[in-house]
Design an enzyme around this catalytic site. Structure first.
Site, PDB file in Angstrom:
ATOM      1  N   ASP A 101       0.795  -1.229   0.000  1.00 41.56           N
ATOM      2  CA  ASP A 101       0.000   0.000   0.000  1.00 41.56           C
ATOM      3  C   ASP A 101       0.828   1.280   0.000  1.00 41.56           C
ATOM      4  OD1 ASP A 101       1.094  -0.061   2.512  1.00 41.56           O
ATOM      5  OD2 ASP A 101      -0.749  -0.659   3.534  1.00 41.56           O
ATOM      6  N   GLU A 123      -1.037  -8.940  -1.048  1.00 42.87           N
ATOM      7  CA  GLU A 123      -1.526  -8.338   0.220  1.00 42.87           C
ATOM      8  C   GLU A 123      -2.715  -7.411  -0.072  1.00 42.87           C
ATOM      9  OE1 GLU A 123       0.578  -5.347   2.876  1.00 42.87           O
ATOM     10  OE2 GLU A 123       1.259  -7.185   3.805  1.00 42.87           O
ATOM     11  N   GLU A 137      -1.761   5.242   3.153  1.00 43.51           N
ATOM     12  CA  GLU A 137      -1.801   3.824   2.728  1.00 43.51           C
ATOM     13  C   GLU A 137      -3.213   3.285   2.505  1.00 43.51           C
ATOM     14  OE1 GLU A 137       0.017   5.020   5.228  1.00 43.51           O
ATOM     15  OE2 GLU A 137       2.100   4.623   4.662  1.00 43.51           O
ATOM     16  N   HIS A 216       7.239   5.065  12.489  1.00 42.01           N
ATOM     17  CA  HIS A 216       7.551   5.809  11.268  1.00 42.01           C
ATOM     18  C   HIS A 216       6.321   6.373  10.551  1.00 42.01           C
ATOM     19  CE1 HIS A 216       6.016   2.975   8.237  1.00 42.01           C
ATOM     20  NE2 HIS A 216       6.345   2.039   9.078  1.00 42.01           N
ATOM     21  N   ARG A 218       3.396   8.269   8.824  1.00 46.76           N
ATOM     22  CA  ARG A 218       3.263   9.704   8.565  1.00 46.76           C
ATOM     23  C   ARG A 218       2.242  10.363   9.479  1.00 46.76           C
ATOM     24  NH1 ARG A 218       5.218  12.064   3.446  1.00 46.76           N
ATOM     25  NH2 ARG A 218       6.728  10.579   2.671  1.00 46.76           N
ATOM     26  N   HIS A 249      14.044   4.665  11.959  1.00 47.98           N
ATOM     27  CA  HIS A 249      13.721   4.843  10.549  1.00 47.98           C
ATOM     28  C   HIS A 249      14.582   5.993  10.014  1.00 47.98           C
ATOM     29  CE1 HIS A 249      11.309   5.746   6.958  1.00 47.98           C
ATOM     30  NE2 HIS A 249      10.710   4.570   7.124  1.00 47.98           N
TER      31      HIS A 249
HETATM   32  C1  UD1 Z   1       7.102   4.570   3.239  1.00 50.23           C
HETATM   33  C2  UD1 Z   1       5.652   4.256   2.853  1.00 50.23           C
HETATM   34  C3  UD1 Z   1       4.942   3.565   4.007  1.00 50.23           C
HETATM   35  C4  UD1 Z   1       5.748   2.373   4.532  1.00 50.23           C
HETATM   36  C5  UD1 Z   1       7.164   2.821   4.850  1.00 50.23           C
HETATM   37  C6  UD1 Z   1       7.987   1.636   5.267  1.00 50.23           C
HETATM   38  C7  UD1 Z   1       4.457   5.802   1.364  1.00 50.23           C
HETATM   39  C8  UD1 Z   1       3.658   7.027   1.273  1.00 50.23           C
HETATM   40  N1  UD1 Z   1       4.943   5.490   2.580  1.00 50.23           N
HETATM   41  O1  UD1 Z   1       7.052   5.531   4.282  1.00 50.23           O
HETATM   42  O2  UD1 Z   1       3.676   3.105   3.568  1.00 50.23           O
HETATM   43  O3  UD1 Z   1       5.122   1.890   5.702  1.00 50.23           O
HETATM   44  O4  UD1 Z   1       7.746   3.401   3.667  1.00 50.23           O
HETATM   45  O5  UD1 Z   1       9.154   2.022   5.938  1.00 50.23           O
HETATM   46  O6  UD1 Z   1       4.662   5.144   0.382  1.00 50.23           O
HETATM   47  N2  UD1 Z   1      14.820   7.605   3.934  1.00 50.23           N
HETATM   48  C9  UD1 Z   1      16.195   7.459   3.745  1.00 50.23           C
HETATM   49  N3  UD1 Z   1      16.668   6.229   3.358  1.00 50.23           N
HETATM   50  C10 UD1 Z   1      15.873   5.150   3.180  1.00 50.23           C
HETATM   51  C11 UD1 Z   1      14.494   5.312   3.381  1.00 50.23           C
HETATM   52  C12 UD1 Z   1      13.971   6.540   3.747  1.00 50.23           C
HETATM   53  O7  UD1 Z   1      16.953   8.390   3.910  1.00 50.23           O
HETATM   54  O8  UD1 Z   1      16.365   4.064   2.836  1.00 50.23           O
HETATM   55  C13 UD1 Z   1      14.296   8.933   4.363  1.00 50.23           C
HETATM   56  C14 UD1 Z   1      14.316   9.975   3.222  1.00 50.23           C
HETATM   57  O9  UD1 Z   1      14.600  11.235   3.771  1.00 50.23           O
HETATM   58  C15 UD1 Z   1      12.872   9.941   2.723  1.00 50.23           C
HETATM   59  C16 UD1 Z   1      12.129   9.728   4.021  1.00 50.23           C
HETATM   60  O10 UD1 Z   1      12.931   8.789   4.754  1.00 50.23           O
HETATM   61  O11 UD1 Z   1      12.530  11.150   2.068  1.00 50.23           O
HETATM   62  C17 UD1 Z   1      10.715   9.220   3.900  1.00 50.23           C
HETATM   63  O12 UD1 Z   1      10.635   8.111   3.001  1.00 50.23           O
HETATM   64  P1  UD1 Z   1       9.208   7.740   2.271  1.00 50.23           P
HETATM   65  O13 UD1 Z   1       9.370   6.496   1.499  1.00 50.23           O
HETATM   66  O14 UD1 Z   1       8.712   8.939   1.561  1.00 50.23           O
HETATM   67  O15 UD1 Z   1       8.230   7.531   3.472  1.00 50.23           O
HETATM   68  P2  UD1 Z   1       8.258   6.492   4.654  1.00 50.23           P
HETATM   69  O16 UD1 Z   1       7.798   7.210   5.861  1.00 50.23           O
HETATM   70  O17 UD1 Z   1       9.517   5.751   4.668  1.00 50.23           O
HETATM   71  N1  UDP Z   2      12.473  -4.139   9.735  1.00 47.28           N
HETATM   72  C1  UDP Z   2      13.844  -4.257   9.442  1.00 47.28           C
HETATM   73  N2  UDP Z   2      14.729  -3.465  10.133  1.00 47.28           N
HETATM   74  C2  UDP Z   2      14.327  -2.572  11.081  1.00 47.28           C
HETATM   75  C3  UDP Z   2      12.937  -2.437  11.332  1.00 47.28           C
HETATM   76  C4  UDP Z   2      12.037  -3.230  10.641  1.00 47.28           C
HETATM   77  O1  UDP Z   2      14.239  -5.057   8.597  1.00 47.28           O
HETATM   78  O2  UDP Z   2      15.197  -1.898  11.658  1.00 47.28           O
HETATM   79  C5  UDP Z   2      11.521  -4.980   8.979  1.00 47.28           C
HETATM   80  C6  UDP Z   2      10.469  -5.707   9.785  1.00 47.28           C
HETATM   81  O3  UDP Z   2      10.899  -6.992  10.190  1.00 47.28           O
HETATM   82  C7  UDP Z   2       9.284  -5.797   8.821  1.00 47.28           C
HETATM   83  C8  UDP Z   2       9.456  -4.564   7.942  1.00 47.28           C
HETATM   84  O4  UDP Z   2      10.784  -4.100   8.147  1.00 47.28           O
HETATM   85  O5  UDP Z   2       9.376  -6.926   7.976  1.00 47.28           O
HETATM   86  C9  UDP Z   2       8.446  -3.508   8.313  1.00 47.28           C
HETATM   87  O6  UDP Z   2       8.771  -2.328   7.676  1.00 47.28           O
HETATM   88  P1  UDP Z   2       8.230  -0.925   8.132  1.00 47.28           P
HETATM   89  O7  UDP Z   2       7.868  -0.974   9.578  1.00 47.28           O
HETATM   90  O8  UDP Z   2       9.235   0.073   7.697  1.00 47.28           O
HETATM   91  O9  UDP Z   2       6.950  -0.737   7.196  1.00 47.28           O
HETATM   92  P2  UDP Z   2       5.419  -1.200   7.305  1.00 47.28           P
HETATM   93  O10 UDP Z   2       5.402  -2.670   7.514  1.00 47.28           O
HETATM   94  O11 UDP Z   2       4.814  -0.432   8.436  1.00 47.28           O
HETATM   95  O12 UDP Z   2       4.839  -0.779   6.009  1.00 47.28           O
END
Ligand code: UD1
Ligand code: UDP
Length: 379
Positions: A101, A123, A137, A216, A218, A249
């Protein structure tokens, strides 16, 4: 599918949880002689995505590399749409597979739809009924569902959500969640932590109870997260036999607040996100988990670790019904009360700490691949 030709399956994903849940599917696709698999990383995440790709030995065919610090939803949406459109034009897959999602999920489905390419949604059917929780999401998965041809629902609950929305039963397949495939391939009984920092933290605190935390979402950024962290600070002062590990995160908006509220506390270990393998093995060692993650709510019941979910809604009622997961919201008082109960009351704890398996048997990926092949055989 003509007898000798292969089904060309494009799998597009871009964040950590999508990669974890898509990895076993990609492996099953690559091992199938009837399939020609193309992997596209949007790289909505970077480091958090790459660790999963490396663990599962996935070599992408395309990497859009779109992530920017502080990216916006609109920015991610438009970047993926433009770049993926060009790849679809070139590759002309028979089917596009998306998972979950995220923005990557929805936009990849939309890009395929613009080419009239069938879509498989892994999913499918998770719902809270509140379009702002989780945000964005809940809307992403509903929008993806509208475009989808093959709905791979993880549970009967998810299937029923889709039926209520008018999806034809012949298009829904209850497969279990591929997160369990990944989990069972990765959790080891006698896992040795190679990460020095983590191994030292565990060794130093071996007499204490571990509270593992991740946040994490939003909709929790800002005040809700502040309240969760303050609650944890209070709990640590009341329970000297506890300590916290928070693999933060990468989102700076998460890091800033947690560092401000908990950075001073020497029983809180704010560390870099853990690679998937050490993370799930650390989950198995935790006394309890405090999280707003979706995936962790699915993994924890299998491991029998109690989870307090710091959100107002969940799309994973099976985990709550199974007893391992409790929804506690983000209010300071509620989080303190629920943590206190779990840490003080052994009976409550034991009721939650039971290993159950509402999300699958570890064979979901193979089921999904078989369903895809069958669909094309029939055409
Ligand atoms: C995204 C997804 C959320 C999911 C989450 C899993 C959307 C809108 N959100 O949220 O559904 O639960 O991923 O973790 O699709 N960043 C880094 N390095 C990384 C990853 C993230 O620096 O490897 C930082 C960057 O500044 C980036 C910010 O995190 O701009 C947010 O990343 P983004 O994918 O936009 O949103 P998440 O909150 O991670
Ligand atoms: N996870 C990971 N490292 C971490 C935290 C979480 O590999 O430091 C894994 C966790 O086991 C799960 C997935 O990341 O499988 C969940 O991701 P996240 O919480 O970022 O996203 P969501 O599931 O809420 O979309």
């Amino acid at each position: 599918m003509i007898d000798n030709s292969k089904v060309k399956v494009m799998a597009a994903f871009g964040t950590r949880p999508e990669a974890i849940k898509m990895a076993p599917v990609v492996k099953a696709l690559q091992n199938n002689k009837h399939v020609d698999c193309r992997v596209v990383l949007t790289a909505q995440h970077r480091e958090m995505l790459d660790q999963v790709i490396q663990l599962f030995n996935i070599v992408p065919d395309y990497d859009l590399n779109i992530m920017k610090q502080g990216q916006t939803l609109a920015g991610v949406t438009s970047e993926i749409m433009t770049r993926l459109d060009a790849i679809i034009t070139q590759e002309k897959p028979d089917i596009m597979l998306v998972q979950g999602d995220t923005t990557t999920t929805f936009v990849s489905a939309l890009a395929a739809f613009y080419h009239k390419i069938p879509i498989g949604h892994i999913e499918a059917g998770l719902r809270t009924g509140n379009k702002y929780s989780p945000w964005p999401e809940e809307a992403n998965r509903k929008l993806t569902g509208v475009l989808t041809d093959l709905h791979f629902a993880p549970t009967e609950v998810a299937k029923n959500n889709l039926l209520r929305e008018g999806v034809h039963p012949a298009h829904i397949f209850v497969t279990g969640n591929t997160v369990i495939d990944a989990l069972l391939q990765t959790v080891k009984q006698s896992y040795v932590f190679k990460n020095r920092e983590l191994a030292n933290i565990i060794e130093k605190n071996k007499d204490k109870r571990l509270i593992l935390m991740t946040t994490h979402r939003r909709e929790n950024l800002g005040e809700p997260m502040r309240q969760i962290y303050r609650a944890l600070d209070t709990i640590l002062s009341r329970f000297p036999d506890t300590y916290v590990i928070f693999p933060m995160h990468k989102n700076p908006l998460v890091r800033n607040v947690v560092t401000e509220v908990l950075g001073h506390n020497n029983r809180v270990h704010l560390i870099e996100p853990l690679d998937y393998e050490p993370f799930v093995n650390l989950m198995a060692k935790a006394y309890l988990i405090l999280t707003d993650s979706g995936g962790i709510q699915e993994e924890a019941p299998s491991l029998g670790i109690p989870v307090l979910v710091v959100r107002d809604t969940t799309e994973r009622p099976e985990a709550v019904d199974s007893g391992t997961v409790l929804l506690v919201g983000t209010d300071y008082v509620q989080v303190v009360e629920n943590l206190t109960k779990l840490l003080l009351d052994q009976k409550t704890y034991e009721q939650m700490a039971k290993a159950v398996n509402p999300y699958g048997d570890g064979c979901s990926s193979q089921r999904i691949v078989d369903i895809i092949i069958n669909k094309f055989k029939q055409e």
